[in-house]
Design a protein around this motif. Structure first.
Motif, PDB file in Angstrom:
ATOM      1  N   THR A  78       0.843  -1.200   0.000  1.00 30.83           N
ATOM      2  CA  THR A  78       0.000   0.000   0.000  1.00 30.83           C
ATOM      3  C   THR A  78       0.872   1.242   0.000  1.00 30.83           C
ATOM      4  OG1 THR A  78      -0.174  -0.152   2.394  1.00 30.83           O
ATOM      5  CG2 THR A  78      -2.021  -0.998   1.129  1.00 30.83           C
ATOM      6  N   ASP A  79       0.325   2.318  -0.574  1.00 30.29           N
ATOM      7  CA  ASP A  79       1.096   3.564  -0.665  1.00 30.29           C
ATOM      8  C   ASP A  79       0.818   4.454   0.539  1.00 30.29           C
ATOM      9  OD1 ASP A  79      -1.032   5.226  -3.184  1.00 30.29           O
ATOM     10  OD2 ASP A  79      -1.322   4.852  -1.067  1.00 30.29           O
ATOM     11  N   ASP A  80       1.292   5.702   0.452  1.00 30.90           N
ATOM     12  CA  ASP A  80       1.155   6.650   1.576  1.00 30.90           C
ATOM     13  C   ASP A  80      -0.293   6.830   2.037  1.00 30.90           C
ATOM     14  OD1 ASP A  80       3.668   9.163   0.716  1.00 30.90           O
ATOM     15  OD2 ASP A  80       3.605   7.019   0.346  1.00 30.90           O
ATOM     16  N   GLY A 139      -2.884   4.522   1.500  1.00 28.70           N
ATOM     17  CA  GLY A 139      -3.639   3.285   1.675  1.00 28.70           C
ATOM     18  C   GLY A 139      -4.046   2.614   0.383  1.00 28.70           C
ATOM     19  N   PHE A 140      -3.699   3.203  -0.757  1.00 25.81           N
ATOM     20  CA  PHE A 140      -4.102   2.592  -2.016  1.00 25.81           C
ATOM     21  C   PHE A 140      -3.102   1.512  -2.421  1.00 25.81           C
ATOM     22  CE2 PHE A 140      -7.663   5.228  -3.001  1.00 25.81           C
ATOM     23  CZ  PHE A 140      -7.422   6.381  -2.285  1.00 25.81           C
ATOM     24  N   PRO A 141      -3.600   0.445  -3.079  1.00 28.78           N
ATOM     25  CA  PRO A 141      -2.705  -0.659  -3.415  1.00 28.78           C
ATOM     26  C   PRO A 141      -1.696  -0.254  -4.481  1.00 28.78           C
ATOM     27  CG  PRO A 141      -4.849  -0.992  -4.431  1.00 28.78           C
ATOM     28  CD  PRO A 141      -4.976   0.203  -3.538  1.00 28.78           C
ATOM     29  N   ILE A 142      -0.506  -0.778  -4.359  1.00 28.07           N
ATOM     30  CA  ILE A 142       0.525  -0.522  -5.345  1.00 28.07           C
ATOM     31  C   ILE A 142       1.149  -1.853  -5.726  1.00 28.07           C
ATOM     32  CG2 ILE A 142       2.152   0.090  -3.475  1.00 28.07           C
ATOM     33  CD1 ILE A 142       3.395   2.052  -5.573  1.00 28.07           C
ATOM     34  N   ARG A 191      -4.967   8.174   8.166  1.00 30.34           N
ATOM     35  CA  ARG A 191      -3.795   8.816   7.592  1.00 30.34           C
ATOM     36  C   ARG A 191      -4.252  10.011   6.785  1.00 30.34           C
ATOM     37  NH1 ARG A 191      -1.442   3.812   4.572  1.00 30.34           N
ATOM     38  NH2 ARG A 191      -3.150   2.389   5.002  1.00 30.34           N
ATOM     39  N   LEU A 250       5.393   7.091  -7.876  1.00 32.70           N
ATOM     40  CA  LEU A 250       4.230   6.586  -7.152  1.00 32.70           C
ATOM     41  C   LEU A 250       2.918   6.809  -7.905  1.00 32.70           C
ATOM     42  CD1 LEU A 250       3.869   5.243  -4.360  1.00 32.70           C
ATOM     43  CD2 LEU A 250       3.379   7.497  -3.431  1.00 32.70           C
ATOM     44  N   ARG A 277      -1.114   4.547 -12.049  1.00 29.62           N
ATOM     45  CA  ARG A 277      -2.066   4.153 -11.019  1.00 29.62           C
ATOM     46  C   ARG A 277      -3.294   5.054 -11.025  1.00 29.62           C
ATOM     47  NH1 ARG A 277       0.285   4.668  -5.877  1.00 29.62           N
ATOM     48  NH2 ARG A 277      -1.224   3.185  -5.036  1.00 29.62           N
TER      49      ARG A 277
END
Lengths: 67, 187, 410
Positions: free
Chosen positions: A26-28, A30-33, B178, C369, C373
């Motif tokens: 997960t990224d910063d 909370g999304f999947p990466i 967060r 990042l 996406r």
């Protein structure tokens, strides 16, 4: 078999990454990466059942298995 | 025998109320995307589902025991159509209404991959009606109505739901623990 | 400072220094009727590629809705009639070519759309026009044809294929998951072909004069002409900003000179708009073609050429651009919605001399990042612009880290 994220649905719930940590983190926010380079990564045969479970676990049905 | 059936009916009813309270609270926790108690997000979601299905199972027994209890005089008709019963029609009717809602919500939830996320989400909102209807039914129906322990159980359930819903309405809920911007859901 | 880069305020045609195909004298010759096979062959031979940004080979796009690419036998009776859409949304603030084209030569766009629609037996022919564009001339040109002129709400992302199709379907103008592409299901649930307005105009000319005529301009790999919108970061840098038709392969230097650019004062040129890449002043002889621009991570795109003056701070410029791009997110996809503002904020930090070196690392991390996406290429394009900025202006970045900015001393 490939794993596909519908980004317009994904809300960063994160159950998927918990169930399929081999393929996703997960990224910063909370999304999947995906760990690899591919946008829709191939799912190894050994991980297929885990992938299916991850797809079912998504509360907004943002995940799909292709092929 | 009839006393046993009546006791079974009461027991399953109360425990089911507890299960649905747990379900609602867990649903709110799950929606928040937070990992609670080390269960994992998937764990919270699965526990939410298990509690719900347990509640459904208990209600099935609840209905069955009352159907076969001659003292209860519950007709099959009264289990589907609300407010037509002869015994405490209002509170009985609320119970029937709750069952109707439960059938719809459970059916759609089990079929959510067929109906799609939008329909699933829309129908799931009915749980916010289901729970209070079930609660008021429990408070007014049967021979435990007004008893101290029943009130205590009800108070516990109400406190839990109020706390969870209160949290749901705070702005920090959307951030999932967060710093992030909530999305605009256009469809 | 304002968040938007100054664009041309009077988008008129600059002094003609090139071919006058699209914006030249009227083309009176009639367009022949064509069957699908002939049309496909014509477009394939001409080597026409999209003029809207992505530069996709037009012949391939035509094939995707003609019912032929999926291996269907010609004996199949029922093929869903497609919808053809002209894209004149012009969401890119630095671009004015669609506006100019629809004012000066709207009949070419209409003709292209009618030709496609008739040949492909389209159920509907729609020209989607952005909010900034005058619809008078094109509405007049479309009279008597089946072309529907629809003026839609805009924004940077509104011209994206699926966002456009959604708006035409009465839904919010935001992109959808690319899993089902619009050429399979789009407007009215029909296979939909979306082509940029300029591509349609080029098509109308190719149909009239043939592929050899089209290939008489441009390069072998990248034939034909295209419309550029030339602007500068201040009024004196580019004296005749506006829309100019040039051949593919023309050098950046030639195009800029035609627009009255003070070349010695150019630090770099942003090619392709806010999702494009920079070409430094030392490389002004770069040909404006796909092969020529590729080494810089750029492509002709929608033809935007924006010159940055040496006196300007490129990092302040980049901070302004990314701030704008972040605000233009469709807000559907988490990485874009959350990532782009963070990139903008980090660049804002870097734009101040004396910035910390951590910010350079952070920009790179965030750029990676957000790439790949999201449902559309908005985060990817933004990342491309940022990567190019950090690469081309690396010396300037170093200066900022040391606490110095040449722009601040003026």
């Amino acid at each position: 078999m490939r794993l596909h994220v519908d980004w317009t649905r994904c809300d960063g719930h994160g159950a998927c990454a918990e169930l399929l940590p081999e393929l996703m983190d997960t990224d910063d926010w909370g999304f999947p990466i995906m760990r690899g380079e591919e946008r829709d990564p191939a799912v190894a045969v050994a991980l297929e059942n885990h992938a299916r479970r991850a797809v079912k676990a998504c509360p907004v049905q943002a995940l799909r298995l292709l092929g | 025998m009839t006393e046993a059936l009546w006791a079974l009916g009461r027991g399953t009813g109360v425990v089911a109320l507890g299960m649905f309270t747990l379900t609602l609270v867990l649903g709110i926790v799950s929606r928040s995307g937070r990992d609670a108690g080390g269960l994992g997000r998937f764990g919270v979601a699965e526990l939410h589902r298990t509690a719900a299905l347990t509640g459904v199972g208990l209600i099935a027994v609840h209905l069955g025991s009352l159907l076969f209890d001659p003292y209860a005089q519950l007709r099959l008709f009264d289990m589907v159509v609300p407010f037509a019963g002869s015994y405490r029609p209002l509170f009985l009717g609320l119970g029937t209404l709750a069952v109707d809602l439960l059938v719809v919500v459970t059916g759609v939830s089990l079929l959510r991959h067929t109906v799609g996320p939008r329909v699933f989400r829309a129908v799931h909102w009915l749980t916010y009606a289901l729970w209070p209807v079930a609660l008021v039914h429990a408070l007014g129906i049967g021979t435990d109505a007004g008893s101290l322990w029943m009130d205590a159980v009800a108070l516990t359930c109400v406190t839990a739901v109020t706390a969870a819903v209160g949290w749901r309405l705070t702005s920090s809920y959307a951030e999932r623990g967060r710093e992030r911007t909530p999305r605009l859901v256009s469809r | 400072m304002t968040d938007l880069l100054p664009g041309p305020d009077d988008p008129t045609v600059a002094a003609p220094r090139g071919p006058d195909r699209l914006l030249g004298p009227d083309h009176a010759a009639p367009i022949p009727q064509l069957d699908t096979t002939s049309l496909l062959a014509l477009v394939e031979e001409a080597g026409l590629t999209g003029r809207g940004g992505a530069g996709f080979p037009t012949a391939r796009k035509l094939l995707s809705v003609s019912g032929r690419s999926s291996g269907l036998s010609s004996g199949r009776a029922r093929v869903t009639r497609p919808v053809v859409v002209g894209n004149a949304m012009e969401g890119e603030p630095l671009s004015h070519k669609d506006a100019v084209l629809l004012t000066q030569a709207p009949h070419l766009v209409v003709e292209g759309l009618v030709l496609l629609g008739t040949t492909l037996r389209a159920r509907r022919m729609v020209l989607a026009v952005g909010p900034e564009i005058q619809t008078g001339p094109v509405t007049a040109a479309a009279r008597g044809t089946r072309v529907e002129v629809r003026q839609l709400t805009g924004g940077f992302v509104a011209g994206q294929e699926s966002a456009l199709v959604n708006q035409l379907n009465g839904r919010a103008g935001v992109p959808t998951d690319p899993l089902v592409p619009v050429f399979r299901r789009g407007v009215d649930d029909r296979p939909t072909l979306v082509l940029n307005a300029e591509t349609l105009a080029q098509l109308a000319l190719v149909a009239r004069y043939g592929p050899a005529w089209f290939r008489a301009q441009g390069t072998t790999a990248d034939p034909g002409t295209f419309l550029t919108t030339i602007s500068g970061s201040d009024r004196s840098l580019v004296r005749h900003p506006g829309v100019l038709e040039v051949s593919r392969g023309t050098t950046l230097r030639t195009a800029l000179k035609a627009a009255g650019t003070d070349l010695p004062r150019v630090a770099a040129v942003l090619v392709g708009g806010y999702h494009g890449a920079w070409v430094p002043a030392a490389a002004l002889d770069t040909p404006l073609s796909r092969d020529g621009l590729r080494p810089f991570g750029a492509s002709p795109g929608a033809g935007v050429l924006h010159a940055l003056a040496v006196e300007a701070c490129p990092l302040q410029t980049a901070a302004a651009v990314t701030h704008y791009l972040a605000g233009q997110s469709a807000r559907q996809c988490g990485p874009c919605l959350n990532g782009l503002p963070r990139i903008a904020q980090t660049l804002r930090g870097l734009a101040v001399p004396g910035a910390s070196a951590e910010l350079v690392v952070e920009v790179e991390r965030l750029r990676v990042l957000v790439t790949g996406r999201g449902a559309c290429a908005h985060p990817d394009g933004t990342a491309r612009f940022v990567a190019s900025t950090m690469r081309i202006f690396s010396r300037h970045v170093e200066d900022h880290l040391k606490g110095y900015c040449h722009a601040a001393t003026r």
